[in-house]
Write a protein that holds these residues in place. Sequence first.
Motif, PDB file in Angstrom:
ATOM      1  N   ASN A  43       0.804  -1.225   0.000  1.00 61.37           N
ATOM      2  CA  ASN A  43       0.000   0.000   0.000  1.00 61.37           C
ATOM      3  C   ASN A  43       0.834   1.271   0.000  1.00 61.37           C
ATOM      4  O   ASN A  43       0.315   2.351   0.257  1.00 61.37           O
ATOM      5  CB  ASN A  43      -0.955  -0.002   1.190  1.00 61.37           C
ATOM      6  N   ASP A 179      -9.546   1.307  -8.696  1.00 61.38           N
ATOM      7  CA  ASP A 179      -8.311   2.087  -8.607  1.00 61.38           C
ATOM      8  C   ASP A 179      -8.514   3.166  -7.543  1.00 61.38           C
ATOM      9  O   ASP A 179      -9.063   4.233  -7.823  1.00 61.38           O
ATOM     10  CB  ASP A 179      -8.001   2.706  -9.971  1.00 61.38           C
ATOM     11  N   LYS A 181      -6.584   5.449  -4.837  1.00 57.44           N
ATOM     12  CA  LYS A 181      -5.349   6.030  -4.292  1.00 57.44           C
ATOM     13  C   LYS A 181      -5.731   7.325  -3.567  1.00 57.44           C
ATOM     14  O   LYS A 181      -6.507   8.125  -4.088  1.00 57.44           O
ATOM     15  CB  LYS A 181      -4.345   6.331  -5.401  1.00 57.44           C
ATOM     16  N   GLU A 193       1.207   9.218  -0.519  1.00 59.50           N
ATOM     17  CA  GLU A 193       0.018   8.583  -1.095  1.00 59.50           C
ATOM     18  C   GLU A 193      -0.130   7.155  -0.587  1.00 59.50           C
ATOM     19  O   GLU A 193       0.837   6.400  -0.514  1.00 59.50           O
ATOM     20  CB  GLU A 193       0.135   8.567  -2.620  1.00 59.50           C
ATOM     21  N   ASP A 195      -1.902   3.674  -1.561  1.00 57.62           N
ATOM     22  CA  ASP A 195      -2.461   2.980  -2.720  1.00 57.62           C
ATOM     23  C   ASP A 195      -3.216   1.749  -2.225  1.00 57.62           C
ATOM     24  O   ASP A 195      -2.617   0.727  -1.890  1.00 57.62           O
ATOM     25  CB  ASP A 195      -1.339   2.581  -3.684  1.00 57.62           C
ATOM     26  N   SER A 197      -6.197   0.349  -3.953  1.00 59.20           N
ATOM     27  CA  SER A 197      -6.527  -0.361  -5.204  1.00 59.20           C
ATOM     28  C   SER A 197      -6.941  -1.812  -4.982  1.00 59.20           C
ATOM     29  O   SER A 197      -6.232  -2.751  -5.374  1.00 59.20           O
ATOM     30  CB  SER A 197      -5.344  -0.287  -6.161  1.00 59.20           C
TER      31      SER A 197
END
Length: 209
Positions: A43, A179, A181, A193, A195, A197
């Motif tokens: 992540n 998706d 983020k 960031e 992630d 997803s």
Amino acid sequence: MMKLQSLVLAAATALTMTTAFAVPAGTWSVAAGAHYVDPKSDNGSLANGALDVDVDGDVRPTISGEYFIANNVGVELLAAIPFHHDITLTDTNGNKIDAKTQHLPPTLSVQYHFDYDNMPMNIKPFVGVGVNYTTFFKERIATGSDLKLDDSVGVAGHVGLDIPFVPTEAFRIDARYMDIKTDASLNGIDIGEVDISPWVYGVAFVKQF
């Protein structure tokens, strides 16, 4: 001539069968069930690599509505009650900091439902593509600092199978890729960031009207 007539008759019969199994334009369907959000394994990292991020999964009830704008072509909106995620932040020394968040991931998709009257149990596969909007709230971190995760907009894909009980009712198995983020900040300072997803796996009861 006889062969041509036979081909025309066979084609007409196939079209008739396809129409009979099509979901006609103007149909509504509602699916009620549950989905498991399974974030990707990596992540990301925050604070210039000082903190590795791990987001766990969660399962919650979901509901979706779909309107067929053409035969077998529907527009679907997925909704759910808030998903809860525990977040583990690990520093370079192996120390762990616990955090958590809630999110809502409404997803709008355009979907195509295939007609395969020769499939076992009259199973109807479908595929879809659309857009996901995820809003985060109730972020918390064990240090007592102010953690904030920004909303996310991204593409979403959808595949599934409807297994009918009767012509207007079915059991659904599906999977979605989203998706997702989100930019994270701590005490108002951007730290990177996250992630998420995820793949999202679900089951539902489907009713057509």
